[in-house]
Design an enzyme around this catalytic site. Structure first.
Site, PDB file in Angstrom:
ATOM      1  N   ALA A 145       1.366  -1.715   0.008  1.00 15.96           N
ATOM      2  CA  ALA A 145       0.006  -0.199   0.076  1.00 15.96           C
ATOM      3  C   ALA A 145       0.841   1.139   0.216  1.00 15.96           C
ATOM      4  CB  ALA A 145      -1.301   0.082   1.107  1.00 15.96           C
ATOM      5  N   GLU A 146       1.975   1.502   0.409  1.00 18.06           N
ATOM      6  CA  GLU A 146       3.219   2.889   1.100  1.00 18.06           C
ATOM      7  C   GLU A 146       3.395   2.781  -0.330  1.00 18.06           C
ATOM      8  OE1 GLU A 146       2.604   4.973   3.410  1.00 18.06           O
ATOM      9  OE2 GLU A 146       2.282   4.148   4.820  1.00 18.06           O
ATOM     10  N   SER A 147       4.246   1.977  -0.976  1.00 18.24           N
ATOM     11  CA  SER A 147       5.276   1.907  -2.277  1.00 18.24           C
ATOM     12  C   SER A 147       5.081   1.224  -3.252  1.00 18.24           C
ATOM     13  CB  SER A 147       6.891   2.270  -0.994  1.00 18.24           C
ATOM     14  OG  SER A 147       6.848   0.634  -1.487  1.00 18.24           O
TER      15      SER A 147
END
Length: 256
Positions: A145-147
């Site tokens: 989700a983040e990167s």
């Protein structure tokens, strides 16, 4: 009746009166989940403190979509207790249909919801999970989700690396090179361990704090009503289910 996920939890909290209005147990037996006002015999139960407001009551079920169930009443240790599991001596208290967050849509961000990816940084995730006790599937969901697993990712707000650590957070966990996949995953895993401990294993609150910060979660006594954070939590929970499935972990289902 059909009710929000938090309402069924609140019913349990108030069912036995004010003296037990704040404690609900999430009980797991095999791969079935129930909610109860007292620990269930034969189940692994975790207590949660529930606020008086239905709006603030957390979703303790997890990501199970819409399902119907029954709230049962029975005597245990000389007092009435309530549970959504049909244990010996139980009688029907009420029927309900509950909607838990489906977590299906993709949301804007550096990492988009898609198929589980087990290859990127596999050695580093395995090592971080072993060192911290944080589930590998959960760490992968956060990184996805983040990167999107991009070690060189930098967000408009200054978060960096696979786990998108903000500079202050990276410094707190001794991450000297936030663009090193190994250091980022290790620091992110240790940060997540601290969040899960703080929120007593509540993945939703841990994800919200990872995105918006501990202060925002405290200020709103739950998931902050920021559009970005609401979308982020939903995305992470959807990814978590996909990674657990991809890694052969049986998904939890409601008890009957």
């Amino acid at each position: 009746m059909r009710v929000p996920a938090c309402f069924c939890v609140l019913l349990l909290a108030v069912a036995c009166g004010p003296a037990q209005a704040r404690t609900v147990y999430r009980c797991v037996q095999g791969n079935t989940v129930s909610m109860a006002t007292a620990p269930e015999p034969g189940s692994r139960c975790t207590a949660s403190e529930i606020d008086d407001s239905a709006v603030q009551a957390p979703n303790l079920w997890g990501n199970m979509g819409v399902f119907s169930g029954t709230l049962y009443e029975r005597e245990q240790d000389g007092r009435l207790v309530y549970s959504t599991r049909n244990l010996p001596g139980s009688r029907v208290y009420l029927k309900f249909t509950v909607a838990t967050p489906p977590g299906e849509p993709a949301h804007a961000g550096l990492g988009r919801v898609g198929a589980a990816q087990l290859a990127p940084h596999a050695k580093q995730f395995k090592a971080a999970a072993k060192a911290t006790g944080v589930e590998d599937a959960w760490l992968r969901a956060i990184a996805h989700a983040e990167s999107g697993f991009d070690a060189a990712a930098v967000s408009p707000k200054g978060a960096q690396g696979v786990m998108q650590l903000m500079p202050d957070t990276a410094s707190d966990y001794g991450v000297q090179d936030p663009l090193s996949a190994a250091q980022s995953i290790d620091g992110g895993a240790r940060h997540m361990r601290a969040l899960l401990r703080r929120y007593k294993g509540d993945h939703v609150l841990a994800a919200a704090a990872y995105n918006a910060g501990i202060g925002a979660v405290s200020r709103y006594n739950g998931v902050p009503p920021y559009a970005e954070t609401l979308a982020y939590v939903e995305k992470v929970m959807a990814l978590y289910a996909r990674y657990r499935e991809a890694m052969g972990i049986r998904s939890e289902v409601p008890a009957r």
